[in-house]
Each structure stands twice: as C-alpha cells, then as structure tokens.
Design an enzyme around this catalytic site. Structure first.
Site: not given
Ligand code: 5GP
Ligand code: ZN
Length: 116
Positions: A6, A9, A32, A48, A95, A97, A100, A102, A104
């Site tokens: 990952c 990770c 990003d 994770h 969406g 990708t 893990h 997260h 935005h």
C-alpha cells in the site's frame, strides 16, 4: 491490496517521500502529488483501513480525529475563512484509486458543485 504493497502505508512509514503538512501518532497529512486545487492535502490514518466499508466500530474515533486535524490544517494554511471541501472517495464509482482510507482537503479556489 496487501498492506505491504500500500502506497499510503509506505508514505506513513516514511518509505516513500511526501510533502508533509501534519503528523501525529495516529494520522499523517501530505500534499497530493497531482493537485486539483491550489491547496490539495491528503489526510490518512497511519493504520491501514481500506475504506469506509471496512471501518470497524472500534476504529471510529480516527474519523473524528481526522476532522479535528483538518480543522487545524485549514487554519494553518489560511483557508478556514475562505472555505474548503473535504472529500472521501469510496469504491470504484466513488473514484477511489488508493485502497487506504483517505480524505482529500481541497481549497484555495472556488470549487464547483456538483462534482463530476
Ligand atoms: P483517490 O482517487 O483514491 O480518492 O485519491 C488518491 C489520491 O492520492 C490522488 O489524488 C493521487 O493524486 C494521490 N496520490 C497517489 N499516489 C500518491 C503519492 O505517491 N504521493 C502523493 N503525495 N499523492 C499520491
Ligand atoms: Zn495502507
């Protein structure tokens, strides 16, 4: 995807470099690599967790912590007053990708709604 493979990770463990914005023992926030706005930060739990579908009851506290961290970051970056958006993409049609969990954090420009 296995935890060892990952990418987030690896970032959390310092095995892949990132432009770090914030870290503590539970979460890490970094810029990003392919920003969609002048401010585009990714906030992740160090642990994770694949996505919301796999979040367990005893892991729920991390979500609140992530939002408190986001609150700190927007103030530090000076977008708390102008506004910002926090997005979680889950699954294929959402969406997602990177597998893990997260969030935005986007800001620094007018953001359109609804998203595409
Ligand atoms: P998703 O599409 O899963 O919601 O978001 C994954 C995000 O991670 C994308 O916006 C992508 O640009 C970002 N990303 C993918 N790989 C890396 C990386 O190695 N470093 C950083 N900083 N961001 C990444
Ligand atoms: Zn991971």
């Amino acid at each position: 995807m296995a935890e060892e493979e990952c990418i987030f990770c690896k970032i959390a463990k310092g095995q892949i470099p990132c432009e770090m914005v914030y870290e503590d023992d539970k979460v890490i926030a970094f810029k990003d690599i392919s920003p969609e706005a002048p401010i585009h930060v990714i906030i992740i739990p160090r642990q994770h967790i694949v996505n919301l579908n796999l979040l367990k009851q005893d892991e729920v506290e991390i979500i609140g912590h992530i939002f408190m961290v986001a609150k700190k970051i927007v103030k530090t970056l000076g977008i708390d007053k102008s506004g910002y958006r926090i997005v979680n993409n889950c699954g294929e049609q959402g969406g997602q990708t990177v597998q893990h969990l997260h969030f935005h954090l986007l800001g620094g420009r007018m953001l359109k709604w609804p998203p595409g």
